[in-house]
Write a protein that holds these residues in place. Sequence first.
Motif, PDB file in Angstrom:
ATOM      1  N   LEU A  87       0.703  -1.397  -0.486  1.00 55.38           N
ATOM      2  CA  LEU A  87       0.169   0.203   0.086  1.00 55.38           C
ATOM      3  C   LEU A  87       1.237   1.228  -0.033  1.00 55.38           C
ATOM      4  N   ALA A  88       2.316   1.291   0.996  1.00 57.21           N
ATOM      5  CA  ALA A  88       2.760   2.480   0.409  1.00 57.21           C
ATOM      6  C   ALA A  88       3.567   2.390  -0.469  1.00 57.21           C
ATOM      7  N   ALA A  89       3.806   1.907  -1.382  1.00 55.78           N
ATOM      8  CA  ALA A  89       4.780   1.997  -2.241  1.00 55.78           C
ATOM      9  C   ALA A  89       3.689   2.143  -4.054  1.00 55.78           C
ATOM     10  N   ALA A  90       2.577   1.827  -3.723  1.00 53.13           N
ATOM     11  CA  ALA A  90       1.634   2.339  -4.013  1.00 53.13           C
ATOM     12  C   ALA A  90       0.689   4.158  -3.680  1.00 53.13           C
ATOM     13  N   SER A  91       1.763   4.237  -2.883  1.00 52.41           N
ATOM     14  CA  SER A  91       1.549   5.869  -2.300  1.00 52.41           C
ATOM     15  C   SER A  91      -0.133   5.876  -2.029  1.00 52.41           C
ATOM     16  N   LEU A  92      -0.304   5.278  -1.457  1.00 53.19           N
ATOM     17  CA  LEU A  92      -1.909   4.977  -0.701  1.00 53.19           C
ATOM     18  C   LEU A  92      -1.482   5.254   0.833  1.00 53.19           C
ATOM     19  N   LEU A  93      -0.115   5.206   1.170  1.00 54.94           N
ATOM     20  CA  LEU A  93      -0.724   5.570   3.186  1.00 54.94           C
ATOM     21  C   LEU A  93       0.654   7.249   2.845  1.00 54.94           C
ATOM     22  N   ASP A  94       0.774   8.115   2.517  1.00 51.78           N
ATOM     23  CA  ASP A  94       1.268   8.962   2.556  1.00 51.78           C
ATOM     24  C   ASP A  94       0.979  10.051   3.210  1.00 51.78           C
ATOM     25  N   GLY A  95       1.461  10.497   4.469  1.00 54.80           N
ATOM     26  CA  GLY A  95       0.684  11.893   5.206  1.00 54.80           C
ATOM     27  C   GLY A  95      -0.213  10.731   6.295  1.00 54.80           C
ATOM     28  N   ARG A  96      -0.824   9.221   6.185  1.00 59.13           N
ATOM     29  CA  ARG A  96      -1.112   8.726   7.155  1.00 59.13           C
ATOM     30  C   ARG A  96      -0.513   7.795   8.187  1.00 59.13           C
ATOM     31  N   ARG A  97      -0.986   7.873   9.651  1.00 59.63           N
ATOM     32  CA  ARG A  97      -0.804   6.476  10.661  1.00 59.63           C
ATOM     33  C   ARG A  97      -1.055   5.199   9.788  1.00 59.63           C
ATOM     34  N   ALA A  98       0.352   4.615  10.396  1.00 58.11           N
ATOM     35  CA  ALA A  98      -0.056   2.853   9.443  1.00 58.11           C
ATOM     36  C   ALA A  98       0.622   2.534   9.931  1.00 58.11           C
ATOM     37  N   THR A  99       0.666   0.786  10.444  1.00 56.12           N
ATOM     38  CA  THR A  99       1.617   0.323  11.469  1.00 56.12           C
ATOM     39  C   THR A  99       1.794  -0.953  10.322  1.00 56.12           C
ATOM     40  N   THR A 100       3.035  -1.822  10.818  1.00 55.10           N
ATOM     41  CA  THR A 100       3.282  -2.988   9.910  1.00 55.10           C
ATOM     42  C   THR A 100       4.409  -4.262  11.076  1.00 55.10           C
ATOM     43  N   HIS A 101       4.356  -5.112  10.419  1.00 55.72           N
ATOM     44  CA  HIS A 101       4.870  -6.130  11.659  1.00 55.72           C
ATOM     45  C   HIS A 101       6.294  -5.082  12.857  1.00 55.72           C
ATOM     46  N   TRP A 102       6.041  -5.391  13.927  1.00 56.58           N
ATOM     47  CA  TRP A 102       8.214  -5.362  14.373  1.00 56.58           C
ATOM     48  C   TRP A 102       9.091  -4.997  14.041  1.00 56.58           C
ATOM     49  N   TYR A 103       8.772  -6.668  12.949  1.00 55.53           N
ATOM     50  CA  TYR A 103      10.367  -6.099  12.950  1.00 55.53           C
ATOM     51  C   TYR A 103      10.748  -5.754  11.286  1.00 55.53           C
ATOM     52  N   ARG A 104       9.521  -5.622  10.842  1.00 59.74           N
ATOM     53  CA  ARG A 104      10.144  -4.340   9.834  1.00 59.74           C
ATOM     54  C   ARG A 104       9.828  -3.690   9.813  1.00 59.74           C
ATOM     55  N   THR A 105       9.858  -2.346  10.942  1.00 60.66           N
ATOM     56  CA  THR A 105       9.588  -1.165  11.238  1.00 60.66           C
ATOM     57  C   THR A 105      10.612  -0.055  10.461  1.00 60.66           C
ATOM     58  N   ALA A 106      12.096  -0.931  10.787  1.00 63.40           N
ATOM     59  CA  ALA A 106      13.161   0.106  10.842  1.00 63.40           C
ATOM     60  C   ALA A 106      13.591   0.143   9.131  1.00 63.40           C
ATOM     61  N   ALA A 107      12.821  -1.118   8.073  1.00 58.26           N
ATOM     62  CA  ALA A 107      12.713  -0.940   7.067  1.00 58.26           C
ATOM     63  C   ALA A 107      12.093  -0.165   6.550  1.00 58.26           C
ATOM     64  N   PHE A 108      10.796  -0.096   7.388  1.00 57.54           N
ATOM     65  CA  PHE A 108       9.599   0.713   6.350  1.00 57.54           C
ATOM     66  C   PHE A 108       9.921   2.598   6.264  1.00 57.54           C
ATOM     67  N   THR A 109      10.817   2.282   7.900  1.00 57.26           N
ATOM     68  CA  THR A 109      10.222   3.774   8.113  1.00 57.26           C
ATOM     69  C   THR A 109      11.931   4.854   6.647  1.00 57.26           C
ATOM     70  N   ARG A 110      12.797   3.192   6.890  1.00 52.32           N
ATOM     71  CA  ARG A 110      14.001   3.724   5.297  1.00 52.32           C
ATOM     72  C   ARG A 110      12.734   3.930   4.272  1.00 52.32           C
ATOM     73  N   ARG A 111      12.364   3.662   3.909  1.00 52.58           N
ATOM     74  CA  ARG A 111      11.866   3.493   2.559  1.00 52.58           C
ATOM     75  C   ARG A 111      10.686   4.741   2.555  1.00 52.58           C
ATOM     76  N   PHE A 112       9.925   4.540   3.208  1.00 52.54           N
ATOM     77  CA  PHE A 112       8.565   5.568   3.395  1.00 52.54           C
ATOM     78  C   PHE A 112       8.384   6.227   4.512  1.00 52.54           C
ATOM     79  N   PRO A 113       9.519   7.328   4.214  1.00 58.24           N
ATOM     80  CA  PRO A 113       9.290   8.587   5.792  1.00 58.24           C
ATOM     81  C   PRO A 113       8.447   9.141   5.388  1.00 58.24           C
ATOM     82  N   ARG A 114       6.974   9.184   4.217  1.00 59.17           N
ATOM     83  CA  ARG A 114       6.156   9.618   4.317  1.00 59.17           C
ATOM     84  C   ARG A 114       5.140   9.307   5.691  1.00 59.17           C
ATOM     85  N   VAL A 115       4.583   8.677   5.504  1.00 57.45           N
ATOM     86  CA  VAL A 115       4.638   7.568   6.033  1.00 57.45           C
ATOM     87  C   VAL A 115       4.453   7.748   7.756  1.00 57.45           C
TER      88      VAL A 115
END
Length: 321
Positions: A111-139
């Motif tokens: 969803l983030a890669a489709a730019s659907l979560l930009d500016g929105r609050r979201a969560t994901t598995h705790w193990y993947r949070t660092a990678a997610f934050t680096r890749r999608f800083p607008r979420v």
Amino acid sequence: MVRTIAFLAFPDFQILDVTGPLAAFEIAGRFGRQAYDIRVMALDPGPVVSSSGARLMAEGLVDPARVDTLVVSGGEGVVQAMAMPALLDYARTVAAGARRVTSVCSGTFLLAAASLLDGRRATTHWYRTAAFTRRFPRVRLEADRIFIRDGAFWTSAGITAGIDLALALVAEDHGEDVARRTARQLVIPYRRQGGQSQFSTLLDLQGASHRFAGLLAWVGGNLAQPLTVDQLAHQAAMSPRNFARAFAAEMGMTPAKAVERLRLETARALVEEDAAALDQIAAQTGFGDTERMRRAFIRTYGAPPQAIRRMAQGDAISQPA
């Protein structure tokens, strides 16, 4: 009106990300006012191989105009799925008209890669949070949540959190009673211990100490009491001075700090999930009054109880940055 729940799978998806929530919708359909039309779909119709090797039969992508709720699964294959323009375009098209767009575990990445979560609050598995934050800083990632709703977009944490998410969606569709009956049928708690957090303070503290595990469990069930050091020491059958020293050495925090953590977690769960008045919650969790609870919330969570309750109810929606 029959609502179509469309699950999106892809090669190397996590099978429980689909089958867990799917079972919740299927059971709720028996109890609710109308059944769900449940579809499992993939870019290429046919058997889709999960990360476990088990195969799930999927149809082709459902007509976006028919989709009421999209559920994007997660799993190791999400990296390849994010690189498929057809899937990203499909998610965007569905999001333009669907009532709800949701994800389980690392499905949030798609969803983030489709730019659907930009500016929105979201969560994901705790193990993947660092990678997610680096890749999608607008979420606006909130890494410790079981699930988060931001408008029409719902995201959830790892694997079984997808069932928590599905029960929340069922409650929105059919009411709390149907959601509770569904949870009972699934033999799971309707409201997970620890509220919306992926992590439980009680389990965390108990895991750090076999010596004080029994005491901590007792504290969790007696939060309305004063819980002074003398009282805790008596419960642990130790002198107050020896208890305070041993507890701090083993737990890495004072008894008072541990008690406050447990009170805060329980109070936040009640604030988010219960309609009880804040003064009742403050009394029930041992804060004594709402002002003391408010100060503790601001110090720990950066927001007062009223704001956290509004966010949990989906009223405080993040605006694009």
